[in-house]
Design a protein around this motif. Structure first.
Motif, PDB file in Angstrom:
ATOM      1  N   GLU A  50      55.203  37.457 -34.172  1.00 58.99           N
ATOM      2  CA  GLU A  50      55.027  37.853 -32.696  1.00 58.99           C
ATOM      3  C   GLU A  50      54.046  39.119 -32.567  1.00 58.99           C
ATOM      4  O   GLU A  50      53.411  39.072 -31.515  1.00 58.99           O
ATOM      5  CB  GLU A  50      56.563  38.371 -32.202  1.00 58.99           C
ATOM      6  CG  GLU A  50      57.444  37.131 -31.987  1.00 58.99           C
ATOM      7  CD  GLU A  50      58.328  36.708 -33.207  1.00 58.99           C
ATOM      8  OE1 GLU A  50      58.025  37.173 -34.273  1.00 58.99           O
ATOM      9  OE2 GLU A  50      59.188  35.997 -33.232  1.00 58.99           O
ATOM     10  N   MET A  51      53.870  39.923 -33.623  1.00 59.62           N
ATOM     11  CA  MET A  51      53.065  41.081 -33.210  1.00 59.62           C
ATOM     12  C   MET A  51      51.745  40.616 -33.239  1.00 59.62           C
ATOM     13  O   MET A  51      50.816  41.069 -32.580  1.00 59.62           O
ATOM     14  CB  MET A  51      53.236  42.074 -34.724  1.00 59.62           C
ATOM     15  CG  MET A  51      52.538  43.354 -34.328  1.00 59.62           C
ATOM     16  SD  MET A  51      52.679  44.364 -35.802  1.00 59.62           S
ATOM     17  CE  MET A  51      51.384  43.466 -37.078  1.00 59.62           C
ATOM     18  N   VAL A  58      48.461  46.224 -24.641  1.00 57.48           N
ATOM     19  CA  VAL A  58      48.108  47.416 -24.930  1.00 57.48           C
ATOM     20  C   VAL A  58      47.359  47.342 -26.463  1.00 57.48           C
ATOM     21  O   VAL A  58      46.325  47.978 -26.737  1.00 57.48           O
ATOM     22  CB  VAL A  58      49.042  48.541 -25.329  1.00 57.48           C
ATOM     23  CG1 VAL A  58      50.175  48.028 -26.524  1.00 57.48           C
ATOM     24  CG2 VAL A  58      48.413  50.033 -25.602  1.00 57.48           C
ATOM     25  N   LEU A  59      47.643  46.075 -27.077  1.00 57.55           N
ATOM     26  CA  LEU A  59      47.075  45.863 -28.544  1.00 57.55           C
ATOM     27  C   LEU A  59      45.795  45.086 -28.078  1.00 57.55           C
ATOM     28  O   LEU A  59      44.776  45.325 -28.915  1.00 57.55           O
ATOM     29  CB  LEU A  59      47.907  44.902 -29.212  1.00 57.55           C
ATOM     30  CG  LEU A  59      49.313  45.481 -29.888  1.00 57.55           C
ATOM     31  CD1 LEU A  59      50.162  44.548 -30.692  1.00 57.55           C
ATOM     32  CD2 LEU A  59      49.048  46.908 -30.635  1.00 57.55           C
ATOM     33  N   MET A  65      42.868  42.817 -30.002  1.00 56.09           N
ATOM     34  CA  MET A  65      43.562  41.456 -30.493  1.00 56.09           C
ATOM     35  C   MET A  65      43.454  40.362 -29.262  1.00 56.09           C
ATOM     36  O   MET A  65      44.326  40.012 -28.570  1.00 56.09           O
ATOM     37  CB  MET A  65      44.866  41.747 -30.828  1.00 56.09           C
ATOM     38  CG  MET A  65      45.162  42.816 -31.871  1.00 56.09           C
ATOM     39  SD  MET A  65      46.513  43.380 -32.327  1.00 56.09           S
ATOM     40  CE  MET A  65      47.435  42.079 -33.185  1.00 56.09           C
ATOM     41  N   VAL A  66      42.422  40.186 -28.974  1.00 52.81           N
ATOM     42  CA  VAL A  66      41.816  39.285 -27.751  1.00 52.81           C
ATOM     43  C   VAL A  66      42.379  37.897 -27.855  1.00 52.81           C
ATOM     44  O   VAL A  66      42.793  37.134 -26.828  1.00 52.81           O
ATOM     45  CB  VAL A  66      40.384  39.177 -27.441  1.00 52.81           C
ATOM     46  CG1 VAL A  66      39.921  40.757 -26.939  1.00 52.81           C
ATOM     47  CG2 VAL A  66      39.730  38.860 -28.663  1.00 52.81           C
ATOM     48  N   TRP A  67      42.790  37.446 -29.077  1.00 49.31           N
ATOM     49  CA  TRP A  67      43.104  35.948 -29.129  1.00 49.31           C
ATOM     50  C   TRP A  67      44.742  35.932 -28.618  1.00 49.31           C
ATOM     51  O   TRP A  67      45.121  34.801 -28.288  1.00 49.31           O
ATOM     52  CB  TRP A  67      43.111  35.598 -30.613  1.00 49.31           C
ATOM     53  CG  TRP A  67      44.259  36.512 -31.592  1.00 49.31           C
ATOM     54  CD1 TRP A  67      45.313  36.381 -31.678  1.00 49.31           C
ATOM     55  CD2 TRP A  67      43.651  37.553 -32.169  1.00 49.31           C
ATOM     56  NE1 TRP A  67      45.744  37.545 -32.454  1.00 49.31           N
ATOM     57  CE2 TRP A  67      44.583  38.195 -32.928  1.00 49.31           C
ATOM     58  CE3 TRP A  67      42.339  38.389 -32.484  1.00 49.31           C
ATOM     59  CZ2 TRP A  67      44.682  39.292 -33.754  1.00 49.31           C
ATOM     60  CZ3 TRP A  67      42.311  39.305 -33.301  1.00 49.31           C
ATOM     61  CH2 TRP A  67      43.445  39.791 -33.830  1.00 49.31           C
ATOM     62  N   GLN A  68      45.418  37.101 -28.762  1.00 46.48           N
ATOM     63  CA  GLN A  68      46.669  36.986 -28.102  1.00 46.48           C
ATOM     64  C   GLN A  68      46.661  36.450 -26.515  1.00 46.48           C
ATOM     65  O   GLN A  68      47.807  35.915 -26.023  1.00 46.48           O
ATOM     66  CB  GLN A  68      47.237  38.218 -27.905  1.00 46.48           C
ATOM     67  CG  GLN A  68      47.691  38.959 -29.174  1.00 46.48           C
ATOM     68  CD  GLN A  68      48.222  40.318 -29.345  1.00 46.48           C
ATOM     69  OE1 GLN A  68      48.518  40.752 -28.206  1.00 46.48           O
ATOM     70  NE2 GLN A  68      48.599  40.668 -30.304  1.00 46.48           N
ATOM     71  N   TYR A 125      51.908  46.372 -19.271  1.00 44.43           N
ATOM     72  CA  TYR A 125      51.062  46.788 -20.369  1.00 44.43           C
ATOM     73  C   TYR A 125      51.560  47.139 -21.624  1.00 44.43           C
ATOM     74  O   TYR A 125      50.715  46.671 -22.715  1.00 44.43           O
ATOM     75  CB  TYR A 125      50.368  47.849 -19.666  1.00 44.43           C
ATOM     76  CG  TYR A 125      49.115  48.447 -20.290  1.00 44.43           C
ATOM     77  CD1 TYR A 125      47.924  47.660 -20.520  1.00 44.43           C
ATOM     78  CD2 TYR A 125      49.054  49.549 -21.094  1.00 44.43           C
ATOM     79  CE1 TYR A 125      46.567  48.158 -21.356  1.00 44.43           C
ATOM     80  CE2 TYR A 125      48.091  50.012 -21.850  1.00 44.43           C
ATOM     81  CZ  TYR A 125      46.691  49.448 -21.788  1.00 44.43           C
ATOM     82  OH  TYR A 125      45.876  49.764 -22.912  1.00 44.43           O
ATOM     83  N   ASN A 126      52.771  47.691 -21.624  1.00 45.16           N
ATOM     84  CA  ASN A 126      53.255  48.080 -22.903  1.00 45.16           C
ATOM     85  C   ASN A 126      54.264  47.204 -23.692  1.00 45.16           C
ATOM     86  O   ASN A 126      54.916  47.588 -24.452  1.00 45.16           O
ATOM     87  CB  ASN A 126      53.800  49.470 -23.025  1.00 45.16           C
ATOM     88  CG  ASN A 126      52.517  50.450 -22.554  1.00 45.16           C
ATOM     89  OD1 ASN A 126      51.822  50.649 -23.405  1.00 45.16           O
ATOM     90  ND2 ASN A 126      52.768  51.332 -21.574  1.00 45.16           N
ATOM     91  N   HIS A 127      54.320  46.079 -22.912  1.00 45.51           N
ATOM     92  CA  HIS A 127      55.362  45.119 -23.298  1.00 45.51           C
ATOM     93  C   HIS A 127      54.812  43.858 -23.881  1.00 45.51           C
ATOM     94  O   HIS A 127      53.602  43.663 -23.679  1.00 45.51           O
ATOM     95  CB  HIS A 127      56.463  44.864 -22.422  1.00 45.51           C
ATOM     96  CG  HIS A 127      56.905  46.177 -21.853  1.00 45.51           C
ATOM     97  ND1 HIS A 127      58.055  46.657 -22.506  1.00 45.51           N
ATOM     98  CD2 HIS A 127      56.805  46.837 -20.758  1.00 45.51           C
ATOM     99  CE1 HIS A 127      58.641  47.508 -21.961  1.00 45.51           C
ATOM    100  NE2 HIS A 127      57.909  47.908 -20.854  1.00 45.51           N
TER     101      HIS A 127
END
Length: 267
Positions: A50-51, A58-59, A65-68, A125-127
């Protein structure tokens, strides 16, 4: 939500098939989503999967980590979450894919899913975000655009036209977003996917009005004719639903037979 037809078997032949035989794009989306969910389930204790692949804005910004923005669509928060999304995709996605063709459907699905994910940069943004719900809402918007008068069962209980169902779920998503929602449901992503689907289809129509070649002209004429046939089929099925099969004239019955043959043969 599932399709609802209150007709005899004879009339069902004229209905636009929802669910049924899988189209290529829907089939591979189902396989990919289920496969990723299995991997996600068995690696859930470490949290690494998941990370790396859930969407955490935010990541994306700080760790690049643009693939997310793409991969988050294949992860889901629970069995119920993936079941509902894949069930709706199975029931409604096939007809949308038939209308848009496989390449166009997959492009539509992923673009709207990405746009839905981008709403997280504003509201979460932070979730972390997971799920195909944004793209699924876009598929529902497309279905309602192509087949607005098809009767569906909302919440498996309430029969209504597809266009009214989309207005209802859009209103629910808007109210939930404005009120802050509840639990871990990303209502803003649902609303973003729905809006992206509507805008995508609207832009495509505007573009097709001003940019076309000679071959495009004949293709558009054929598509417009098919659209008109589907609209007339919807109108006649509504008439049968209200008044019974006996209310159709011989000319209307002949039209439905020819339309049924046309849809089955893929003409």
């Amino acid at each position: 939500m599932r399709p609802y037809y209150d007709y005899s078997d004879y009339e069902r032949k004229y209905s636009l098939a929802m669910g049924g035989r899988l189209t290529p794009g829907v089939k591979w989306l189902l396989i990919a989503n289920v496969g990723v969910f299995v991997v996600q389930y068995f690696s859930r204790h470490s949290g690494l999967f998941e990370m790396w692949f859930a969407l955490t804005p935010v990541l994306v910004v700080k760790k690049f980590m643009v693939w997310q923005i793409f991969t988050y669509m294949f992860l889901h928060g629970s069995f119920f979450h993936i079941f509902i999304n894949m069930f709706v995709l199975y029931m409604f996605g096939g007809e949308v894919e038939r209308a848009m063709r496989t390449k166009g459907f997959l492009r539509f699905y992923f673009i709207t899913g990405i746009v839905a994910g981008l709403t997280g940069f504003i509201f979460a943004y932070n979730h972390s975000m997971v799920g195909a719900s944004g793209a699924i809402f876009a598929v529902l918007a497309a279905f309602a655009t192509f087949y607005p008068n098809t009767i569906v069962l909302f919440m498996f209980i309430f029969p209504m036209k597809a266009k009214h169902m989309v207005l209802l779920i859009g209103g629910i998503a808007l109210l939930a977003t404005l009120s802050g929602g509840r639990g871990n449901i990303a209502h803003f992503a649902h609303l973003g996917g729905l809006a992206a689907g509507i805008l995508y289809l609207h832009y495509g129509r505007l573009k097709s009005r001003f940019h076309f070649s000679g071959s495009d002209y004949f293709r558009r004429r054929k598509e417009e004719r098919e659209w008109q046939i589907r609209q007339e089929v919807d109108r006649l099925l509504d008439k049968v639903h209200r008044e019974g099969m006996g209310s159709l004239t011989k000319k209307e019955q002949k039209f439905l037979k020819e339309a049924s043959r046309r849809f089955r043969s893929g003409e």
